[in-house]
Design a protein around this motif. Structure first.
Motif, PDB file in Angstrom:
ATOM      1  N   VAL A 118       7.912  10.016   4.908  1.00  0.00           N
ATOM      2  CA  VAL A 118       9.234  10.217   5.513  1.00  0.00           C
ATOM      3  C   VAL A 118       9.937  11.405   4.852  1.00  0.00           C
ATOM      4  O   VAL A 118      10.509  12.254   5.521  1.00  0.00           O
ATOM      5  CB  VAL A 118      10.096   8.942   5.395  1.00  0.00           C
ATOM      6  CG1 VAL A 118      11.498   9.183   5.958  1.00  0.00           C
ATOM      7  CG2 VAL A 118       9.428   7.777   6.125  1.00  0.00           C
ATOM      8  N   ASN A 143       3.729   7.940  12.169  1.00  0.00           N
ATOM      9  CA  ASN A 143       2.705   6.897  12.238  1.00  0.00           C
ATOM     10  C   ASN A 143       1.498   7.357  13.049  1.00  0.00           C
ATOM     11  O   ASN A 143       0.351   7.062  12.703  1.00  0.00           O
ATOM     12  CB  ASN A 143       3.292   5.614  12.835  1.00  0.00           C
ATOM     13  CG  ASN A 143       4.274   4.934  11.893  1.00  0.00           C
ATOM     14  OD1 ASN A 143       4.192   5.092  10.675  1.00  0.00           O
ATOM     15  ND2 ASN A 143       5.222   4.197  12.452  1.00  0.00           N
ATOM     16  N   PRO A 182       4.379   3.979   5.861  1.00  0.00           N
ATOM     17  CA  PRO A 182       5.772   3.576   6.071  1.00  0.00           C
ATOM     18  C   PRO A 182       5.915   2.199   6.712  1.00  0.00           C
ATOM     19  O   PRO A 182       6.961   1.581   6.624  1.00  0.00           O
ATOM     20  CB  PRO A 182       6.320   4.674   6.993  1.00  0.00           C
ATOM     21  CG  PRO A 182       5.142   5.348   7.576  1.00  0.00           C
ATOM     22  CD  PRO A 182       4.000   5.163   6.622  1.00  0.00           C
ATOM     23  N   THR A 183       4.842   1.707   7.346  1.00  0.00           N
ATOM     24  CA  THR A 183       4.910   0.398   7.994  1.00  0.00           C
ATOM     25  C   THR A 183       4.613  -0.744   7.024  1.00  0.00           C
ATOM     26  O   THR A 183       4.696  -1.906   7.405  1.00  0.00           O
ATOM     27  CB  THR A 183       3.905   0.333   9.163  1.00  0.00           C
ATOM     28  OG1 THR A 183       2.605   0.686   8.675  1.00  0.00           O
ATOM     29  CG2 THR A 183       4.311   1.303  10.272  1.00  0.00           C
ATOM     30  N   ASP A 237       9.674   8.390  13.275  1.00  0.00           N
ATOM     31  CA  ASP A 237       8.792   7.373  12.688  1.00  0.00           C
ATOM     32  C   ASP A 237       7.523   7.233  13.523  1.00  0.00           C
ATOM     33  O   ASP A 237       6.419   7.124  12.979  1.00  0.00           O
ATOM     34  CB  ASP A 237       9.511   6.026  12.613  1.00  0.00           C
ATOM     35  CG  ASP A 237      10.603   5.999  11.547  1.00  0.00           C
ATOM     36  OD1 ASP A 237      10.578   6.864  10.650  1.00  0.00           O
ATOM     37  OD2 ASP A 237      11.482   5.114  11.628  1.00  0.00           O
TER      38      ASP A 237
END
Length: 200
Positions: free
Chosen positions: A49, A61, A33-34, A57
């Motif tokens: 997600v 992570n 997601p980063t 979040d």
């Protein structure tokens, strides 16, 4: 605190959900997601997600930084070993069954009868083998449909002797009827399956 704390139970449940999403989605990669992944490389990846909507979040992570994951390419990661993904998928299905998910729903995931031929869904054969260690009715169904699945996948050393005996009997019957399309088995899997009590 950055809100990334996860209990051991949350880590386990999150890993199981990701493994099941990958297996059912016929994928091996999770989008980080980063990272902004180019569309051509994002195709077929699992979105953590969407898979873990109840985590923040920071928690997602933190989970994706665990050692069971390894870098893939272009902002993607995967389970460090395919066997880990297969085992955790089985654990996710076991969690469903223990939460009173209708058995018929799980059967539709695991088994099919295309053209009247009873099979185990190919992508779920490893999960079915693991589930066979925990649920006798799953083991009985796999033995009837594709007995060699229990040697090729899961943990053949942990199968009860009675199950191993039925496996050999079912295999012999299917082999005699030319009902085995692929009987190749890894030597290590045969070694794990074998034991002196099967000599008779």
């Amino acid at each position: 605190s950055d809100g990334s704390e996860l209990s051991a139970a949350q880590i386990r449940e999150g890993a199981e959900r990701l493994a099941a999403a990958l297996t059912l989605g016929k994928s091996f990669t999770i989008a980080l997601p980063t990272h902004k992944t180019e569309e051509q490389f994002a195709t077929g990846t699992i979105d953590p997600v969407a898979t873990l909507p109840n985590q923040t979040d920071a928690q997602r992570n933190a989970l994706l930084r665990k050692a069971i994951f390894a870098p893939s390419t272009y902002g993607r990661i995967r389970f460090h070993h395919r066997g880990t993904q297969e085992y955790l998928t089985a654990c996710w299905i076991r969690r469903l069954l223990n939460a009173n998910c209708p058995k018929s729903e799980v059967w539709q995931l695991l088994f099919a009868d295309p053209y009247g031929v009873e099979t185990v869904i190919p992508s779920l054969r490893p999960a079915a083998a693991w589930l066979s260690l925990w649920f006798k009715d799953v083991a009985a169904e796999v033995l009837q449909r594709e007995p060699l699945t229990l040697i090729r996948s899961g943990d053949p050393a942990s199968l009860p002797v009675k199950v191993k005996e039925r496996l050999l009997e079912n295999y012999a019957k299917k082999n005699a009827a030319a009902d085995i399309s692929n009987d190749g088995i890894d030597h290590r899997a045969i070694w794990l399956f074998s034991e002196p009590k099967l000599a008779a």
